[in-house]
Design a protein around this motif. Structure first.
Motif, PDB file in Angstrom:
ATOM      1  N   ILE A 158       0.823  -1.169  -0.005  1.00 37.20           N
ATOM      2  CA  ILE A 158       0.068   0.067   0.141  1.00 37.20           C
ATOM      3  C   ILE A 158       0.857   1.318  -0.085  1.00 37.20           C
ATOM      4  CG2 ILE A 158      -1.547   1.388   1.322  1.00 37.20           C
ATOM      5  CD1 ILE A 158      -2.809  -1.332   2.172  1.00 37.20           C
ATOM      6  N   LEU A 159       1.939   1.288   0.899  1.00 37.13           N
ATOM      7  CA  LEU A 159       2.566   2.379   1.134  1.00 37.13           C
ATOM      8  C   LEU A 159       3.510   2.587  -0.310  1.00 37.13           C
ATOM      9  CD1 LEU A 159       3.996   2.117   4.942  1.00 37.13           C
ATOM     10  CD2 LEU A 159       2.128   3.541   3.817  1.00 37.13           C
ATOM     11  N   VAL A 160       4.152   1.737  -0.765  1.00 36.41           N
ATOM     12  CA  VAL A 160       5.158   1.643  -1.930  1.00 36.41           C
ATOM     13  C   VAL A 160       4.454   1.695  -3.545  1.00 36.41           C
ATOM     14  CG1 VAL A 160       7.256   0.896  -2.865  1.00 36.41           C
ATOM     15  CG2 VAL A 160       6.975   0.708  -0.572  1.00 36.41           C
ATOM     16  N   LEU A 161       3.596   0.477  -3.313  1.00 35.35           N
ATOM     17  CA  LEU A 161       3.182   0.470  -4.620  1.00 35.35           C
ATOM     18  C   LEU A 161       1.784   1.066  -5.120  1.00 35.35           C
ATOM     19  CD1 LEU A 161       4.022  -3.191  -5.216  1.00 35.35           C
ATOM     20  CD2 LEU A 161       5.137  -1.316  -6.061  1.00 35.35           C
ATOM     21  N   GLY A 162       1.312   1.473  -3.808  1.00 36.82           N
ATOM     22  CA  GLY A 162      -0.146   2.251  -3.958  1.00 36.82           C
ATOM     23  C   GLY A 162      -1.373   1.254  -4.138  1.00 36.82           C
ATOM     24  N   GLU A 163      -1.207  -0.061  -3.832  1.00 31.09           N
ATOM     25  CA  GLU A 163      -2.242  -0.998  -4.110  1.00 31.09           C
ATOM     26  C   GLU A 163      -3.548  -0.885  -3.258  1.00 31.09           C
ATOM     27  OE1 GLU A 163      -0.834  -5.041  -3.462  1.00 31.09           O
ATOM     28  OE2 GLU A 163       0.510  -4.954  -5.394  1.00 31.09           O
TER      29      GLU A 163
END
Length: 287
Positions: A243-248
């Motif tokens: 969530i934090l890095v890839l924005g999933e």
């Protein structure tokens, strides 16, 4: 154990990034081979004796095929077209899957609390796999979990020093993956960027060599259901990082399933005294 779960959870993010520069099977093969070479060098420096006997090498070979070739291959392939968070949940279903085999093979007693946790965890895994978009990625991730579970069970049967056993099982599994990669993907078409080299070193040395050595050392001495329960933290780290890095973004079913998996971990590892206090509140004295 917490650093192991963080290392494995972050590996899902790292592998997802690395797959932009390397084919699935070749990347998985390089991860295993580099980890095996690093551990073998350490074993040689420490002059750790290698395993002896046909039975030991048969088990090490089987461990390499299942725990490395099948598990890594399915895990890496499962990330293609599937969310990192959901893949990390399904690929780490070992605590749910290992309970019954550990009871049957090693006579580890199953408590009612363990059964409740297993039920919650299984329900959570089904919820994660429920979205129609999951498809092949979900089943490949579950295949990886089954392979890792089998590998954990087999590892207890191998007699000898853990360090060379783990080193050789990575080398054997990596060789099988390299053979499969050559047959399926052809010559290795890898983009050797600084990003890929960094990711490869991290997943091979930290998330594989160091983490698996610590893991299999714990497995030799602890109850399988107890030590495996901690791997349910792997998807927690995997989800947060994705969530934090890839924005999933996660679906409602996926979030609910992941929540159940985390609850199952709490049920498994919380001390019995905690549950007694929750279920049977202390009596209050009235004045």
């Amino acid at each position: 154990m917490l650093w192991i779960t963080f290392a494995w959870g972050s590996c899902f993010l790292a592998v997802n990034i690395g797959l932009q520069d390397a084919p699935v099977l070749w990347f998985a093969a390089l991860r295993a081979l580099l980890a095996g070479v690093a551990l073998l060098v350490v074993a040689r420096v420490r002059k750790t004796p290698i395993p002896r006997g046909l039975r030991s090498w048969t088990l090490i070979t089987g461990l390499g095929v299942v725990n490395v070739a099948v598990a890594f291959g399915a895990m890496f392939a499962g990330l293609v077209g599937f969310s990192t968070g959901a893949a990390s949940v399904l690929a780490n279903a070992q605590p749910v899957l290992i309970v019954l085999p550990a009871w049957w093979i090693y006579k580890e007693r199953i408590s009612p609390r363990t059964l409740i946790a297993m039920g919650l965890g299984f329900a959570g895994l089904l919820a994660v796999a429920a979205p129609s978009g999951a498809g092949t990625g979900a089943w490949l991730s579950l295949t990886a979990a089954l392979a890792i579970t089998t590998g954990t069970l087999v590892s207890r049967q191998v007699k000898g020093e853990v360090l060379p056993v783990i080193a050789w099982h990575f080398l054997i599994g990596g060789a099988v993956l390299a053979l499969a990669a050559g047959l399926i993907e052809g010559p290795p078409a890898i983009n050797w960027t600084a990003r890929f080299v960094g990711v490869l070193l991290y997943v091979s040395l930290v998330g594989t060599a160091a983490a698996f050595l610590a893991w299999f050392t714990e497995v030799q001495h602890c109850r399988l259901d107890a030590v495996s329960a901690y791997t349910l933290l792997v998807p927690v780290f995997g989800i947060v990082l994705s969530i934090l890095v890839l924005g999933e973004r996660q679906t409602g079913w996926g979030m609910a399933g992941m929540g159940l998996v985390v609850v199952s971990l709490v049920v498994l590892v919380a001390p019995v005294t905690v549950w007694k206090r929750i279920l049977v509140p202390p009596k209050t004295h009235q004045s």
